[in-house]
Scaffold this motif. Structure first.
Motif, PDB file in Angstrom:
ATOM      1  N   GLY A   2       0.856  -1.034   0.001  1.00 44.65           N
ATOM      2  CA  GLY A   2      -0.061   0.092   0.032  1.00 44.65           C
ATOM      3  C   GLY A   2       0.777   1.226   0.111  1.00 44.65           C
ATOM      4  N   THR A   3       1.882   1.386   0.642  1.00 46.56           N
ATOM      5  CA  THR A   3       2.711   2.394   0.853  1.00 46.56           C
ATOM      6  C   THR A   3       3.240   2.618  -0.216  1.00 46.56           C
ATOM      7  OG1 THR A   3       2.986   1.994   3.291  1.00 46.56           O
ATOM      8  CG2 THR A   3       4.615   3.587   2.361  1.00 46.56           C
ATOM      9  N   LEU A   4       3.974   1.633  -0.953  1.00 46.40           N
ATOM     10  CA  LEU A   4       4.712   1.954  -2.257  1.00 46.40           C
ATOM     11  C   LEU A   4       3.665   2.297  -3.452  1.00 46.40           C
ATOM     12  CD1 LEU A   4       7.023  -1.152  -2.040  1.00 46.40           C
ATOM     13  CD2 LEU A   4       7.673   1.195  -2.084  1.00 46.40           C
ATOM     14  N   ALA A   5       2.526   1.507  -3.535  1.00 45.16           N
ATOM     15  CA  ALA A   5       1.494   1.982  -4.240  1.00 45.16           C
ATOM     16  C   ALA A   5       1.277   3.321  -4.453  1.00 45.16           C
ATOM     17  CB  ALA A   5       0.221   1.097  -4.251  1.00 45.16           C
ATOM     18  N   VAL A   6       0.917   4.187  -3.291  1.00 43.66           N
ATOM     19  CA  VAL A   6       0.754   5.482  -3.369  1.00 43.66           C
ATOM     20  C   VAL A   6       1.734   6.389  -3.274  1.00 43.66           C
ATOM     21  CG1 VAL A   6      -1.699   4.944  -2.090  1.00 43.66           C
ATOM     22  CG2 VAL A   6       0.529   5.686  -0.699  1.00 43.66           C
ATOM     23  N   THR A   7       2.933   5.903  -3.022  1.00 42.32           N
ATOM     24  CA  THR A   7       4.071   6.860  -2.852  1.00 42.32           C
ATOM     25  C   THR A   7       5.035   6.887  -4.063  1.00 42.32           C
ATOM     26  OG1 THR A   7       5.611   5.259  -1.802  1.00 42.32           O
ATOM     27  CG2 THR A   7       4.315   6.730  -0.383  1.00 42.32           C
ATOM     28  N   GLN A   8       4.856   5.817  -5.086  1.00 46.91           N
ATOM     29  CA  GLN A   8       5.779   5.423  -6.233  1.00 46.91           C
ATOM     30  C   GLN A   8       4.849   6.081  -7.431  1.00 46.91           C
ATOM     31  OE1 GLN A   8       8.823   4.532  -6.283  1.00 46.91           O
ATOM     32  NE2 GLN A   8       8.673   4.828  -4.054  1.00 46.91           N
ATOM     33  N   PRO A   9       5.631   6.746  -8.332  1.00 48.41           N
ATOM     34  CA  PRO A   9       4.919   6.988  -9.527  1.00 48.41           C
ATOM     35  C   PRO A   9       4.270   6.034 -10.324  1.00 48.41           C
ATOM     36  CG  PRO A   9       7.362   7.803  -9.533  1.00 48.41           C
ATOM     37  CD  PRO A   9       6.978   6.981  -8.431  1.00 48.41           C
ATOM     38  N   GLY A  10       3.105   6.182 -10.888  1.00 48.49           N
ATOM     39  CA  GLY A  10       2.228   5.378 -11.556  1.00 48.49           C
ATOM     40  C   GLY A  10       2.677   5.127 -13.067  1.00 48.49           C
ATOM     41  N   ASP A  55      -7.054   2.527  -7.783  1.00 51.51           N
ATOM     42  CA  ASP A  55      -7.196   4.026  -7.854  1.00 51.51           C
ATOM     43  C   ASP A  55      -6.817   4.162  -9.375  1.00 51.51           C
ATOM     44  OD1 ASP A  55      -7.309   6.553  -7.852  1.00 51.51           O
ATOM     45  OD2 ASP A  55      -5.965   6.922  -6.123  1.00 51.51           O
ATOM     46  N   ASP A  56      -8.171   4.679 -10.023  1.00 49.89           N
ATOM     47  CA  ASP A  56      -8.087   4.781 -11.434  1.00 49.89           C
ATOM     48  C   ASP A  56      -7.154   5.989 -11.805  1.00 49.89           C
ATOM     49  OD1 ASP A  56      -9.615   2.578 -11.974  1.00 49.89           O
ATOM     50  OD2 ASP A  56     -11.295   3.596 -12.531  1.00 49.89           O
ATOM     51  N   ALA A  57      -7.175   6.829 -10.718  1.00 39.85           N
ATOM     52  CA  ALA A  57      -6.486   8.380 -10.960  1.00 39.85           C
ATOM     53  C   ALA A  57      -5.175   8.257 -10.862  1.00 39.85           C
ATOM     54  CB  ALA A  57      -6.897   9.464 -10.005  1.00 39.85           C
ATOM     55  N   HIS A  58      -4.424   7.093 -10.050  1.00 34.75           N
ATOM     56  CA  HIS A  58      -2.824   7.255  -9.893  1.00 34.75           C
ATOM     57  C   HIS A  58      -2.296   6.868 -11.100  1.00 34.75           C
ATOM     58  CE1 HIS A  58       0.625   7.366  -7.527  1.00 34.75           C
ATOM     59  NE2 HIS A  58       0.863   5.891  -7.667  1.00 34.75           N
ATOM     60  N   PRO A  59      -2.431   5.680 -11.752  1.00 36.41           N
ATOM     61  CA  PRO A  59      -3.500   4.564 -11.569  1.00 36.41           C
ATOM     62  C   PRO A  59      -2.775   3.508 -10.903  1.00 36.41           C
ATOM     63  CG  PRO A  59      -2.713   4.455 -13.842  1.00 36.41           C
ATOM     64  CD  PRO A  59      -1.918   5.521 -13.161  1.00 36.41           C
ATOM     65  N   ILE A  60      -3.738   2.789  -9.912  1.00 37.43           N
ATOM     66  CA  ILE A  60      -3.255   1.730  -9.396  1.00 37.43           C
ATOM     67  C   ILE A  60      -4.354   0.466  -9.625  1.00 37.43           C
ATOM     68  CG2 ILE A  60      -2.737   0.387  -7.296  1.00 37.43           C
ATOM     69  CD1 ILE A  60      -2.385   3.274  -5.971  1.00 37.43           C
ATOM     70  N   ARG A  61      -3.754  -0.614 -10.201  1.00 42.81           N
ATOM     71  CA  ARG A  61      -4.555  -1.853 -10.595  1.00 42.81           C
ATOM     72  C   ARG A  61      -4.268  -2.765  -9.637  1.00 42.81           C
ATOM     73  NH1 ARG A  61      -6.563  -0.354 -15.786  1.00 42.81           N
ATOM     74  NH2 ARG A  61      -7.344  -2.517 -16.261  1.00 42.81           N
ATOM     75  N   LEU A  62      -5.146  -3.829  -9.234  1.00 46.39           N
ATOM     76  CA  LEU A  62      -4.757  -5.184  -8.974  1.00 46.39           C
ATOM     77  C   LEU A  62      -4.907  -6.297  -9.985  1.00 46.39           C
ATOM     78  CD1 LEU A  62      -4.294  -6.858  -5.975  1.00 46.39           C
ATOM     79  CD2 LEU A  62      -6.757  -6.900  -5.723  1.00 46.39           C
TER      80      LEU A  62
END
Length: 307
Positions: free
Chosen positions: A126-134, A150-157
């Protein structure tokens, strides 16, 4: 213009447990007879992910604390059923020695394996997902990680519930289609529904459909609990009784389910290695443990991704 390549975040415990149970010990042994089924399976899963997702950055996350004390303090039942009689997590005896070997292979190749004291792999992811560039892609079989989408970042599972070969690629629309809630509402939905695999009891008598309907209508647990205090809010009497009885649980469960996004992590490079950083060590491990084929497949995947 080519689309940017993703950062691939791998839930290492999720994958090596699946590898262990997915490959018979008899099918993967070292020359001395030791089982290496989890190692072989994990390395092949990693090679498949690299080959199919073509990341340019890669991190494997680890459980330095599989049952953090701060989560247990909030909810004593959290993973309580998975505690061994002598303490620690219940882990098959033949898997235990394979985990350090997985880490040795990753180190020889140059793929970072990162954990943090007091936190689970989920929290590192979670920490890496929100702090690293998408863009970011998280590979795991853990449903709790739907909350990171999170489509805006974006982060996919990349959900590996049926294995890496049949992974399911989730954006927010896919989460909504599966559960009836947006990814931002998944943690509250999971707290209401419960999850026996993590020792989360949920609200008695509230299943997935009711939990999704409540989150959709009230926006989350804060809205649900606020509405619960309003006699005119329209709750059916039976549902109101169930939610009222679970107030104490609902006050803490979301904090347990929510992935930490501020874990202190060491400095390291996320860059995908194009070749092993210690080829001699990798060859030594491959020969000693009968891992030549999976190591070669992983190195070939790295080479192809770098091309």
């Amino acid at each position: 213009m080519n689309a940017p390549r993703p950062l691939l975040l791998v839930d290492a415990p999720s994958l090596y447990f699946r590898a262990y149970f997915g490959i018979p010990e008899s099918a993967a042994k070292a020359p001395d007879g030791s089982p290496v089924n989890a190692v072989r399976g994990f390395l092949d899963m990693l090679a498949t992910l690299i080959r199919t997702r073509r990341p340019d950055r890669l991190v494997c996350a680890l459980d330095h604390d599989w049952r953090p004390a701060w989560r247990v303090a909030l909810l004593p039942s959290y993973k309580a059923h998975r505690v061994a009689p002598a303490g620690g997590e219940v882990v098959p005896d033949t898997l235990v020695p394979q985990v350090p070997l997985i880490l040795d292979v990753l180190a020889a190749i140059g793929i970072p394996a990162v954990g943090a004291a007091g936190y689970e792999a989920d929290d590192v992811l979670g920490t890496l997902a929100v702090t690293q560039p998408g863009p970011v892609e998280v590979a795991s079989g853990d449903r709790d990680l739907f909350q990171l989408v999170d489509d805006a970042h974006p982060i996919r599972l990349l959900y590996c519930g049926r294995g890496v070969a049949k992974l399911e690629d989730y954006d927010d629309a896919a989460v909504r289609a599966r559960y009836g809630v947006p990814a931002t509402g998944y943690a509250d939905f999971a707290a209401l529904r419960g999850d026996p695999s993590d020792g989360l009891p949920g609200v008695a008598g509230v299943g997935e459909k009711t939990a999704a309907r409540l989150v959709d209508r009230y926006g989350g647990l804060d809205g649900i609990l606020t509405a619960l205090g309003d006699p005119a809010s329209g709750f059916a009497p039976g549902l109101r009784t169930k939610l009222e009885a679970a107030r104490d649980y609902l006050a803490v469960a979301p904090k347990v389910v929510r992935v930490a996004l501020d874990v202190p992590l060491p400095d390291f490079s996320t860059a995908l290695p194009a070749a092993p950083v210690d080829e001699a060590r990798l060859l030594e491990l491959a020969e000693k443990w009968n891992l030549a084929s999976p190591c070669r497949r992983l190195v070939d995947a790295l080479t192809d991704a770098a091309a």
